[in-house]
Design a protein around this motif. Structure first.
Motif, PDB file in Angstrom:
ATOM      1  N   VAL A  66      53.259 -14.455   2.488  1.00  0.00           N
ATOM      2  CA  VAL A  66      53.391 -13.012   2.280  1.00  0.00           C
ATOM      3  C   VAL A  66      53.798 -12.689   0.849  1.00  0.00           C
ATOM      4  O   VAL A  66      53.136 -11.911   0.159  1.00  0.00           O
ATOM      5  CB  VAL A  66      54.405 -12.406   3.271  1.00  0.00           C
ATOM      6  CG1 VAL A  66      54.620 -10.923   2.973  1.00  0.00           C
ATOM      7  CG2 VAL A  66      53.910 -12.588   4.697  1.00  0.00           C
ATOM      8  N   PHE A  79      51.719 -10.082  -7.155  1.00  0.00           N
ATOM      9  CA  PHE A  79      51.920  -9.456  -5.844  1.00  0.00           C
ATOM     10  C   PHE A  79      53.044  -8.419  -5.893  1.00  0.00           C
ATOM     11  O   PHE A  79      52.984  -7.400  -5.213  1.00  0.00           O
ATOM     12  CB  PHE A  79      52.203 -10.518  -4.782  1.00  0.00           C
ATOM     13  CG  PHE A  79      50.955 -11.042  -4.126  1.00  0.00           C
ATOM     14  CD1 PHE A  79      50.473 -10.481  -2.951  1.00  0.00           C
ATOM     15  CD2 PHE A  79      50.238 -12.083  -4.691  1.00  0.00           C
ATOM     16  CE1 PHE A  79      49.314 -10.942  -2.353  1.00  0.00           C
ATOM     17  CE2 PHE A  79      49.079 -12.558  -4.095  1.00  0.00           C
ATOM     18  CZ  PHE A  79      48.606 -11.983  -2.930  1.00  0.00           C
ATOM     19  N   THR A 124      54.137  -3.649   2.100  1.00  0.00           N
ATOM     20  CA  THR A 124      53.957  -4.899   1.361  1.00  0.00           C
ATOM     21  C   THR A 124      52.683  -4.838   0.527  1.00  0.00           C
ATOM     22  O   THR A 124      51.873  -3.919   0.663  1.00  0.00           O
ATOM     23  CB  THR A 124      53.845  -6.093   2.321  1.00  0.00           C
ATOM     24  OG1 THR A 124      52.622  -5.959   3.087  1.00  0.00           O
ATOM     25  CG2 THR A 124      55.032  -6.145   3.272  1.00  0.00           C
ATOM     26  N   GLN A 130      50.221  -6.759   0.901  1.00  0.00           N
ATOM     27  CA  GLN A 130      49.108  -6.903   1.845  1.00  0.00           C
ATOM     28  C   GLN A 130      48.743  -5.553   2.460  1.00  0.00           C
ATOM     29  O   GLN A 130      47.557  -5.267   2.682  1.00  0.00           O
ATOM     30  CB  GLN A 130      49.482  -7.905   2.942  1.00  0.00           C
ATOM     31  CG  GLN A 130      49.455  -9.361   2.502  1.00  0.00           C
ATOM     32  CD  GLN A 130      50.662  -9.759   1.663  1.00  0.00           C
ATOM     33  OE1 GLN A 130      51.650  -9.032   1.581  1.00  0.00           O
ATOM     34  NE2 GLN A 130      50.580 -10.906   1.022  1.00  0.00           N
ATOM     35  N   ASP A 131      49.747  -4.725   2.741  1.00  0.00           N
ATOM     36  CA  ASP A 131      49.476  -3.378   3.267  1.00  0.00           C
ATOM     37  C   ASP A 131      48.686  -2.557   2.256  1.00  0.00           C
ATOM     38  O   ASP A 131      47.758  -1.819   2.621  1.00  0.00           O
ATOM     39  CB  ASP A 131      50.789  -2.646   3.585  1.00  0.00           C
ATOM     40  CG  ASP A 131      51.551  -3.268   4.741  1.00  0.00           C
ATOM     41  OD1 ASP A 131      50.925  -3.978   5.550  1.00  0.00           O
ATOM     42  OD2 ASP A 131      52.768  -3.027   4.828  1.00  0.00           O
ATOM     43  N   THR A 163      45.093  -3.625   2.275  1.00  0.00           N
ATOM     44  CA  THR A 163      44.408  -3.107   3.468  1.00  0.00           C
ATOM     45  C   THR A 163      44.014  -1.651   3.266  1.00  0.00           C
ATOM     46  O   THR A 163      42.884  -1.243   3.583  1.00  0.00           O
ATOM     47  CB  THR A 163      45.327  -3.232   4.709  1.00  0.00           C
ATOM     48  OG1 THR A 163      45.565  -4.623   4.965  1.00  0.00           O
ATOM     49  CG2 THR A 163      44.667  -2.610   5.933  1.00  0.00           C
ATOM     50  N   GLU A 190      44.149 -12.015  -2.498  1.00  0.00           N
ATOM     51  CA  GLU A 190      44.391 -11.560  -1.130  1.00  0.00           C
ATOM     52  C   GLU A 190      43.077 -11.235  -0.425  1.00  0.00           C
ATOM     53  O   GLU A 190      42.894 -11.563   0.754  1.00  0.00           O
ATOM     54  CB  GLU A 190      45.300 -10.334  -1.144  1.00  0.00           C
ATOM     55  CG  GLU A 190      45.521  -9.698   0.219  1.00  0.00           C
ATOM     56  CD  GLU A 190      46.203 -10.595   1.221  1.00  0.00           C
ATOM     57  OE1 GLU A 190      46.074 -10.340   2.444  1.00  0.00           O
ATOM     58  OE2 GLU A 190      46.879 -11.569   0.813  1.00  0.00           O
ATOM     59  N   THR A 191      42.141 -10.616  -1.141  1.00  0.00           N
ATOM     60  CA  THR A 191      40.856 -10.263  -0.539  1.00  0.00           C
ATOM     61  C   THR A 191      40.057 -11.516  -0.175  1.00  0.00           C
ATOM     62  O   THR A 191      39.520 -11.625   0.927  1.00  0.00           O
ATOM     63  CB  THR A 191      40.040  -9.368  -1.493  1.00  0.00           C
ATOM     64  OG1 THR A 191      40.808  -8.211  -1.829  1.00  0.00           O
ATOM     65  CG2 THR A 191      38.733  -8.932  -0.849  1.00  0.00           C
ATOM     66  N   ARG A 219      41.477 -13.442   2.824  1.00  0.00           N
ATOM     67  CA  ARG A 219      41.170 -12.878   4.144  1.00  0.00           C
ATOM     68  C   ARG A 219      39.845 -13.425   4.664  1.00  0.00           C
ATOM     69  O   ARG A 219      39.684 -13.666   5.851  1.00  0.00           O
ATOM     70  CB  ARG A 219      41.141 -11.349   4.068  1.00  0.00           C
ATOM     71  CG  ARG A 219      42.506 -10.764   3.781  1.00  0.00           C
ATOM     72  CD  ARG A 219      42.536  -9.255   3.831  1.00  0.00           C
ATOM     73  NE  ARG A 219      43.868  -8.780   3.439  1.00  0.00           N
ATOM     74  CZ  ARG A 219      44.344  -7.575   3.702  1.00  0.00           C
ATOM     75  NH1 ARG A 219      43.606  -6.694   4.361  1.00  0.00           N
ATOM     76  NH2 ARG A 219      45.561  -7.225   3.310  1.00  0.00           N
TER      77      ARG A 219
END
Length: 219
Positions: free
Chosen positions: A66, A114, A128, A130-131, A134, A161-162, A165
């Motif tokens: 994370v 990040f 976060t 990551q949020d 998204t 991150e992309t 996924r």
């Protein structure tokens, strides 16, 4: 045995790294590590495959998924647990320890990215990094606006991150889901990954994974 499983020809006649369990067996004890060196010591491709495998195991063990921060206790535990095996591989011509140091440095740099990405939550929502990703993937215009606010570190974190996924779904045996993710988020994912070329590389990789699964099911 594990020697035969480490390197397995793919459906495309390329040598590919086997799953982590095969590499892990060679790293399980000094005897197994010596078996690898004895069998593959003069094979550059096999040495490279093993080095990447150990590097991936190390990254998964020590980098928080994370925050992307390195966990010092996990580093110490990995190096202590595998000390003799790593020494054996080094003596066999694999530059493992340098790679593990690079993983830690890369993670430190990525963690800063990040942090910068997470700072955009006030404008783009979420708690976060990551949020934030998204939310940005849902709308290409939002992605475009966010990229204008990002420094290079945040852009690197966004691309990582992309792509992660996609790769996680492939690794989990769900390449069809990975392809759907890329298709559903094409315009925004293309921006996040840094352009059409990288996006198409991810699509090609995913389609190859789908084809490979089809071949495997036939046998």
């Amino acid at each position: 045995g594990e020697t035969a499983r480490l390197l397995q020809p793919s459906a495309f006649n390329e040598t590919r790294l086997m799953p982590e369990d095969a590499v892990g067996k060679f790293l399980a004890d000094e005897t197994n590590a010596r078996q690898f060196v004895t069998t593959f010591g003069n094979d550059p491709q096999a040495r490279a495959a093993m080095a990447v495998g150990v590097e991936d195991m190390f990254r998964k063990a020590v980098v928080d998924p994370v925050t992307q921060r390195v966990k010092p206790d996990a580093v110490a535990k990995f190096l202590q647990t595998n000390e003799r095996q790593l020494d054996t591989l080094e003596q066999g011509g694999l530059s493992i320890r340098n790679r593990l140091e690079q993983v830690q440095q890369q993670a430190a740099n990525l963690a800063k990215g990040f942090d910068n990405l997470a700072a955009l939550k006030t404008q783009f929502g979420g708690e976060t990094a990551q949020d934030v990703v998204t939310n940005l993937l849902k709308e290409p215009s939002r992605m475009r606006a966010a990229l204008q606010r990002m420094d290079d570190g945040a852009k690197s974190a966004l691309a990582r991150e992309t792509s992660d996924r996609v790769l996680r779904q492939i690794s989990d045996g769900r390449p069809q889901d990975a392809l759907k993710f890329l298709s559903d988020n094409k315009a925004s994912a293309m921006q996040a990954l840094g352009g059409k070329g990288v996006y198409q590389d991810m699509v090609d990789l995913t389609e190859q994974a789908i084809q490979l699964r089809k071949v495997q099911t036939e046998f």
